[in-house]
Design an enzyme around this catalytic site. Sequence first.
Site, short mmCIF file in Angstrom:
data_model
loop_
_atom_site.label_atom_id
_atom_site.label_comp_id
_atom_site.label_asym_id
_atom_site.label_seq_id
_atom_site.Cartn_x
_atom_site.Cartn_y
_atom_site.Cartn_z
N ARG A 1 -15.17 -14.60 -9.69
CA ARG A 1 -14.68 -13.25 -9.94
C ARG A 1 -15.83 -12.24 -10.06
O ARG A 1 -15.79 -11.16 -9.47
CB ARG A 1 -13.82 -13.22 -11.20
CG ARG A 1 -13.18 -11.87 -11.47
CD ARG A 1 -12.41 -11.87 -12.79
NE ARG A 1 -11.43 -12.94 -12.87
CZ ARG A 1 -10.23 -12.93 -12.31
NH1 ARG A 1 -9.83 -11.88 -11.63
NH2 ARG A 1 -9.40 -13.94 -12.44
N GLU B 1 7.05 5.92 -8.59
CA GLU B 1 5.61 5.60 -8.58
C GLU B 1 4.86 6.44 -7.57
O GLU B 1 3.80 6.99 -7.85
CB GLU B 1 5.39 4.12 -8.22
CG GLU B 1 5.75 3.12 -9.28
CD GLU B 1 5.31 1.71 -8.87
OE1 GLU B 1 4.13 1.52 -8.52
OE2 GLU B 1 6.15 0.80 -8.92
N GLY C 1 0.77 -1.24 0.00
CA GLY C 1 0.00 0.00 0.00
C GLY C 1 0.80 1.28 0.00
O GLY C 1 0.31 2.31 0.46
N SER C 2 2.03 1.27 -0.56
CA SER C 2 2.77 2.54 -0.59
C SER C 2 2.13 3.53 -1.56
O SER C 2 2.11 4.74 -1.30
CB SER C 2 4.25 2.32 -0.92
OG SER C 2 4.44 2.03 -2.28
N SER D 1 3.87 3.60 -15.10
CA SER D 1 2.80 4.18 -15.92
C SER D 1 1.51 4.20 -15.12
O SER D 1 1.17 3.22 -14.46
CB SER D 1 2.56 3.33 -17.18
OG SER D 1 3.76 3.11 -17.90
N GLU E 1 -10.65 -3.78 -20.04
CA GLU E 1 -10.79 -5.19 -19.68
C GLU E 1 -9.47 -5.96 -19.83
O GLU E 1 -9.32 -7.02 -19.25
CB GLU E 1 -11.83 -5.86 -20.60
CG GLU E 1 -13.24 -5.47 -20.29
CD GLU E 1 -14.22 -6.16 -21.22
OE1 GLU E 1 -13.88 -7.23 -21.75
OE2 GLU E 1 -15.31 -5.61 -21.40
N MET F 1 -3.77 -6.88 -7.21
CA MET F 1 -3.15 -7.90 -8.04
C MET F 1 -4.15 -8.92 -8.59
O MET F 1 -3.83 -10.11 -8.72
CB MET F 1 -2.02 -8.59 -7.28
CG MET F 1 -0.95 -7.61 -6.79
SD MET F 1 -0.28 -6.53 -8.07
CE MET F 1 0.97 -7.63 -8.75
N ARG F 2 -5.36 -8.46 -8.90
CA ARG F 2 -6.35 -9.34 -9.52
C ARG F 2 -6.90 -8.66 -10.76
O ARG F 2 -7.13 -7.44 -10.76
CB ARG F 2 -7.54 -9.57 -8.59
CG ARG F 2 -7.29 -10.45 -7.42
CD ARG F 2 -8.61 -10.96 -6.91
NE ARG F 2 -8.96 -12.21 -7.55
CZ ARG F 2 -10.20 -12.65 -7.71
NH1 ARG F 2 -11.23 -11.93 -7.35
NH2 ARG F 2 -10.42 -13.82 -8.27
N LEU G 1 -9.77 -7.54 -13.07
CA LEU G 1 -11.16 -7.18 -12.76
C LEU G 1 -12.09 -7.68 -13.86
O LEU G 1 -11.72 -7.76 -15.03
CB LEU G 1 -11.27 -5.66 -12.62
CG LEU G 1 -10.60 -5.12 -11.35
CD1 LEU G 1 -10.30 -3.64 -11.49
CD2 LEU G 1 -11.45 -5.40 -10.12
N ASN H 1 -5.08 2.79 -12.89
CA ASN H 1 -4.15 1.81 -12.33
C ASN H 1 -2.73 2.34 -12.45
O ASN H 1 -2.44 3.15 -13.32
CB ASN H 1 -4.26 0.49 -13.12
CG ASN H 1 -3.31 -0.59 -12.61
OD1 ASN H 1 -3.17 -0.78 -11.40
ND2 ASN H 1 -2.66 -1.30 -13.52
C1 GAR Z 1 3.68 -1.36 -7.24
O1 GAR Z 1 4.97 -1.47 -7.77
C2 GAR Z 1 2.64 -1.35 -8.35
O2 GAR Z 1 3.04 -0.62 -9.48
C3 GAR Z 1 2.54 -2.82 -8.68
O3 GAR Z 1 2.55 -3.45 -7.43
C4 GAR Z 1 3.31 -2.65 -6.51
C5 GAR Z 1 2.44 -2.37 -5.31
O4 GAR Z 1 3.15 -1.67 -4.32
N1 GAR Z 1 1.35 -3.10 -9.44
C6 GAR Z 1 1.27 -4.02 -10.40
O5 GAR Z 1 2.20 -4.75 -10.69
C7 GAR Z 1 -0.08 -4.11 -11.09
N2 GAR Z 1 0.03 -4.88 -12.30
P1 GAR Z 1 2.39 -0.88 -3.20
O6 GAR Z 1 1.42 -1.87 -2.57
O7 GAR Z 1 3.45 -0.44 -2.23
O8 GAR Z 1 1.67 0.29 -3.84
#
Ligand code: GAR
Length: 189
Positions: free
Chosen positions: A64, A173, A12-13, A135, A141, A89-90, A92, A106
């Site tokens: 789902r 990010e 969750g950063s 990005s 979808e 990480m799912r 949708l 996203n």
């Molecule tokens: C981040 O690097 C995000 O870009 C990636 O997961 C990490 C979550 O970190 N997301 C993906 O790979 C989505 N396809 P966080 O929980 O610290 O935000």
Amino acid sequence: RKRLGILISGRGSNMAALIDAAAAPDCPWQVVLVASNNPDAAGLARAAAAGVPTVAFSHKGTAREAFDVRLTQALRAHGAEWVALAGYMRLLSPAFVADWAGRLVNIHPSLLPRHKGLDTHARALAAGDREAGASVHHVTELLDDGPVIAQARVPILPGDTPETLAARVLTVENRLYPKALAKAMTDAE
Ligand code: GAR
């Protein structure tokens, strides 16, 4: 202010960056809910500590489509108007994406369209890329697809491992996501 729901699966950063940004008086959103498919996600405690309502239900044993209906119900119950995926990480369901179309964004740790999906940093290194990045994009979808709102770049350095590269990308990010979300909300007006 737009009412924002955030979906997470882990640390969750990026979620925290969006919550922290909302403290600024001119921020175009307020965070009304953090929802997770993982009851053990560390980000849930972080959100609660910031005074943001949280909800978590495990997706295990739930189809789902049915799970995503629960997500939408929880988001609507908190009046969410926009949804930001932050390490969710799912994939949708098409119905969820349609419900939130144009208000669903996203963040992905690569310079899309390169390296969609998992293990982006290992694949960037294996491909011999000279730079990496992150990005923020509108969600469709298709996995890690959809129009890019903004990107941030970092160099790939000699000796980088997937871990050192991930840490460098994560730093940008956390700065990129609030800027890109503000842009998406302004552009949508
Ligand atoms: C981040 O690097 C995000 O870009 C990636 O997961 C990490 C979550 O970190 N997301 C993906 O790979 C989505 N396809 P966080 O929980 O610290 O935000």
